[in-house]
Write a protein that holds these residues in place. Structure first.
Motif, PDB file in Angstrom:
ATOM      1  N   GLU A   8       0.813  -1.219   0.000  1.00  0.00           N
ATOM      2  CA  GLU A   8       0.000   0.000   0.000  1.00  0.00           C
ATOM      3  C   GLU A   8       0.846   1.268   0.000  1.00  0.00           C
ATOM      4  OE1 GLU A   8      -3.260   0.058  -0.362  1.00  0.00           O
ATOM      5  OE2 GLU A   8      -3.286  -2.144  -0.440  1.00  0.00           O
ATOM      6  N   LEU A   9       2.168   1.132  -0.100  1.00  0.00           N
ATOM      7  CA  LEU A   9       3.045   2.309  -0.118  1.00  0.00           C
ATOM      8  C   LEU A   9       2.750   3.191  -1.328  1.00  0.00           C
ATOM      9  CD1 LEU A   9       5.647   3.872   0.839  1.00  0.00           C
ATOM     10  CD2 LEU A   9       6.909   2.378  -0.742  1.00  0.00           C
ATOM     11  N   PRO A  10       2.478   4.496  -1.119  1.00  0.00           N
ATOM     12  CA  PRO A  10       2.315   5.406  -2.255  1.00  0.00           C
ATOM     13  C   PRO A  10       3.678   5.654  -2.913  1.00  0.00           C
ATOM     14  CG  PRO A  10       1.337   6.301  -0.242  1.00  0.00           C
ATOM     15  CD  PRO A  10       2.209   5.167   0.163  1.00  0.00           C
ATOM     16  N   VAL A  11       3.758   5.482  -4.224  1.00  0.00           N
ATOM     17  CA  VAL A  11       5.009   5.659  -4.956  1.00  0.00           C
ATOM     18  C   VAL A  11       4.873   6.840  -5.916  1.00  0.00           C
ATOM     19  CG1 VAL A  11       6.650   4.600  -6.551  1.00  0.00           C
ATOM     20  CG2 VAL A  11       5.529   3.202  -4.803  1.00  0.00           C
ATOM     21  N   LEU A  12       5.777   7.795  -5.799  1.00  0.00           N
ATOM     22  CA  LEU A  12       5.786   8.958  -6.682  1.00  0.00           C
ATOM     23  C   LEU A  12       6.477   8.596  -7.987  1.00  0.00           C
ATOM     24  CD1 LEU A  12       6.747  11.671  -4.054  1.00  0.00           C
ATOM     25  CD2 LEU A  12       4.509  11.275  -5.060  1.00  0.00           C
ATOM     26  N   LEU A  13       5.856   8.970  -9.116  1.00  0.00           N
ATOM     27  CA  LEU A  13       6.382   8.600 -10.424  1.00  0.00           C
ATOM     28  C   LEU A  13       6.512   9.817 -11.325  1.00  0.00           C
ATOM     29  CD1 LEU A  13       4.380   5.318 -11.114  1.00  0.00           C
ATOM     30  CD2 LEU A  13       6.798   5.516 -10.513  1.00  0.00           C
ATOM     31  N   PRO A  14       7.716  10.396 -11.437  1.00  0.00           N
ATOM     32  CA  PRO A  14       7.953  11.435 -12.445  1.00  0.00           C
ATOM     33  C   PRO A  14       8.055  10.769 -13.827  1.00  0.00           C
ATOM     34  CG  PRO A  14       9.667  11.384 -10.726  1.00  0.00           C
ATOM     35  CD  PRO A  14       8.896  10.120 -10.610  1.00  0.00           C
ATOM     36  N   PRO A  15       8.094  11.548 -14.888  1.00  0.00           N
ATOM     37  CA  PRO A  15       8.376  10.986 -16.206  1.00  0.00           C
ATOM     38  C   PRO A  15       9.741  10.282 -16.194  1.00  0.00           C
ATOM     39  CG  PRO A  15       7.545  13.218 -16.407  1.00  0.00           C
ATOM     40  CD  PRO A  15       7.794  12.987 -14.954  1.00  0.00           C
ATOM     41  N   ARG A  16       9.909   9.322 -17.086  1.00  0.00           N
ATOM     42  CA  ARG A  16      11.118   8.500 -17.092  1.00  0.00           C
ATOM     43  C   ARG A  16      12.400   9.324 -17.186  1.00  0.00           C
ATOM     44  NH1 ARG A  16      11.132   2.758 -16.209  1.00  0.00           N
ATOM     45  NH2 ARG A  16       8.999   2.050 -16.557  1.00  0.00           N
ATOM     46  N   ASN A  17      12.403  10.341 -18.072  1.00  0.00           N
ATOM     47  CA  ASN A  17      13.627  11.144 -18.225  1.00  0.00           C
ATOM     48  C   ASN A  17      13.949  11.904 -16.946  1.00  0.00           C
ATOM     49  OD1 ASN A  17      11.401  12.859 -18.553  1.00  0.00           O
ATOM     50  ND2 ASN A  17      12.524  14.264 -19.899  1.00  0.00           N
ATOM     51  N   GLU A  18      12.904  12.332 -16.232  1.00  0.00           N
ATOM     52  CA  GLU A  18      13.124  13.055 -14.980  1.00  0.00           C
ATOM     53  C   GLU A  18      13.597  12.106 -13.877  1.00  0.00           C
ATOM     54  OE1 GLU A  18      10.827  16.397 -12.225  1.00  0.00           O
ATOM     55  OE2 GLU A  18       9.925  15.670 -14.092  1.00  0.00           O
ATOM     56  N   GLN A  19      13.073  10.883 -13.885  1.00  0.00           N
ATOM     57  CA  GLN A  19      13.570   9.871 -12.951  1.00  0.00           C
ATOM     58  C   GLN A  19      15.077   9.691 -13.122  1.00  0.00           C
ATOM     59  OE1 GLN A  19      11.529   6.072 -12.864  1.00  0.00           O
ATOM     60  NE2 GLN A  19       9.555   7.037 -13.333  1.00  0.00           N
ATOM     61  N   ALA A  20      15.515   9.587 -14.377  1.00  0.00           N
ATOM     62  CA  ALA A  20      16.936   9.380 -14.664  1.00  0.00           C
ATOM     63  C   ALA A  20      17.771  10.549 -14.151  1.00  0.00           C
ATOM     64  CB  ALA A  20      17.146   9.196 -16.169  1.00  0.00           C
TER      65      ALA A  20
END
Length: 437
Positions: free
Chosen positions: A371-383
């Motif tokens: 149930e952990l909320p996971v923050l997801l930026p766009p892939r390029n921003e994650q990198a």
């Protein structure tokens, strides 16, 4: 700082002491100490614990028993040592009356022995190795050394006033070293806190301070970049639980495989030098097999172990994991990003608030992890965030490595100094605190 040697030496007759000052007495332990064997109740004599820090009031973690009369009496000025080899270093002079477990040996010194000197001598690494070498038992790392064997260990003891001088010197010098170790430990703690703060800010706020923000929908998480998604972990990963020891494999074809434990899963790295093995049913291998890219997380233990982990890269072939280690297998997010999230302060806060807790211990279920909320930026921003985190944390890691190395050197210096002083390899009779400054 260097110290002179004594003018003259003689052969002690035993390997662990070697050459000792000519005027020191080299006799068996049984000459210098009597064994105190009186049994008492912890109702009349406060329970004490024998630890690597000496003899202290009974620890909360100590095993308790209803056999209150089944303990050994200790008087202030006695020396107590745990007889089991897996408790090496657990010893010290008692500064109060009390009682200890029967597994401990209690020694009452003769008048010609200064207990403060004995505290350093009998806790020295050289003596500890000799003490457990005299032990008996079937399993090498669980030997016990009783006074019957201990009494035959040869000690070299200087005159009483000289014992006091050595004890005063060691009290002073080890206190200085201990203070330096504490400072390095504080530095490591501070660096760890700053390291996690950098990670937490990067994975929750991003790298652009001017980006529009929105409410994350999670009260304790606050605002996040407007263009980021928030997904519950169960929608982007699965959690594989590990195998419990003691499964009945009667009548089944079995195999022996490497077995990942909590001790192997550290915060940000895997400690794989000491790997255990376990016998399992061959049909269970695929169920518990680790796969490259799994994000490992500890179920719990001490508070600092809760949720800590790292990425499994397939370092060991056909390796499985115990039930206290979760393998989080991502399918809608990269392993690297998920590992950064689970190691962040906000995830650690989540794990702690969802965990079952007792004194200094905590554990979390796989259901709560999902149930952990996971923050997801766009892939390029994650990198970009991951690159930033790697650069920043590398600097912190370098400083922490230097601090740990300093602690190791200080502890080695402490051990060597004690051993040299209590065996007469250095002469500190003319030493004074002012002269040592």
């Amino acid at each position: 700082m260097s110290f002179p040697r004594y003018p003259e030496y003689k052969d002690s007759g035993v390997a662990w002491l070697g050459q000792v000052p000519t005027h020191w007495q080299a006799k068996r332990t049984g000459y210098f100490f009597h064994e105190r064997r009186e049994k008492v109740s912890d109702k009349d004599f406060d329970a004490l614990s024998v630890t690597k820090n000496g003899v202290v009031p009974q620890l909360e973690t100590a095993a308790k028993t209803d056999d209150g009369d089944n303990r050994k009496k200790v008087c202030a000025g006695d020396f107590v040592i745990n007889s089991r080899s897996d408790r090496k270093g657990s010893a010290g002079a008692a500064d109060r009356d009390g009682s200890v477990s029967l597994i401990s040996t209690v020694l009452r010194p003769r008048d010609e022995v200064e207990i403060k000197f004995a505290h350093h001598l009998l806790r020295s690494e050289l003596f500890q190795e000799e003490f457990y070498r005299f032990g008996k038992g079937i399993v090498a790392d669980l030997w016990s050394t009783n006074f019957t064997e201990m009494r035959n260990i040869v000690l070299a003891i200087p005159p009483l006033q000289e014992q006091r001088s050595i004890a005063t010197f060691l009290d002073h010098e080890t206190a200085k070293i201990d203070a330096l170790v504490v400072e390095q430990e504080k530095l490591i703690t501070l660096l760890q806190e700053k390291r996690q703060a950098v990670i937490s800010h990067a994975v929750t706020k991003g790298l652009n301070p001017n980006v529009p923000m929105k409410d994350s929908g999670v009260e304790w998480l606050g605002e996040v970049p407007e263009h980021w998604e928030v997904k519950v972990l169960k929608f982007i990963a699965t959690v594989q639980t590990g195998i419990a020891k003691g499964k009945d494999n009667t009548g089944k074809e079995t195999i022996t495989v490497p077995y990942l434990r909590v001790a192997n899963v550290q915060d940000g790295y895997l400690a794989l030098d000491d790997m255990a093995e376990i016998e399992i049913s061959a049909s269970d291998l695929q169920r518990y097999l680790l796969q490259p890219g799994d994000v490992l997380m500890n179920e719990g233990g001490d508070f600092d172990k809760l949720g800590r982990g790292h990425i499994w890269r397939g370092e060991i072939e056909s390796c499985i994991h115990q039930n206290h280690v979760f393998a989080v297998r991502p399918h809608g997010v990269s392993s690297e990003w998920l590992n950064a999230i689970t190691g962040s302060g906000y995830a650690q806060f989540y794990f702690m608030t969802r965990s079952k807790q007792s004194t200094n211990l905590a554990s979390i279920s796989s259901t709560s992890i999902m149930e952990l909320p996971v923050l997801l930026p766009p892939r390029n921003e994650q990198a970009a965030v991951l690159t930033f985190i790697a650069k920043q944390t590398s600097q912190f890691d370098t400083l922490m490595t230097e601090a740990r190395s300093a602690i190791t050197l200080l502890q080695e210096r402490r051990t060597a100094l004690i051993s040299a002083a209590v065996t007469g390899q250095i002469d500190v009779r003319t030493w004074t605190p002012q002269g040592a400054a």
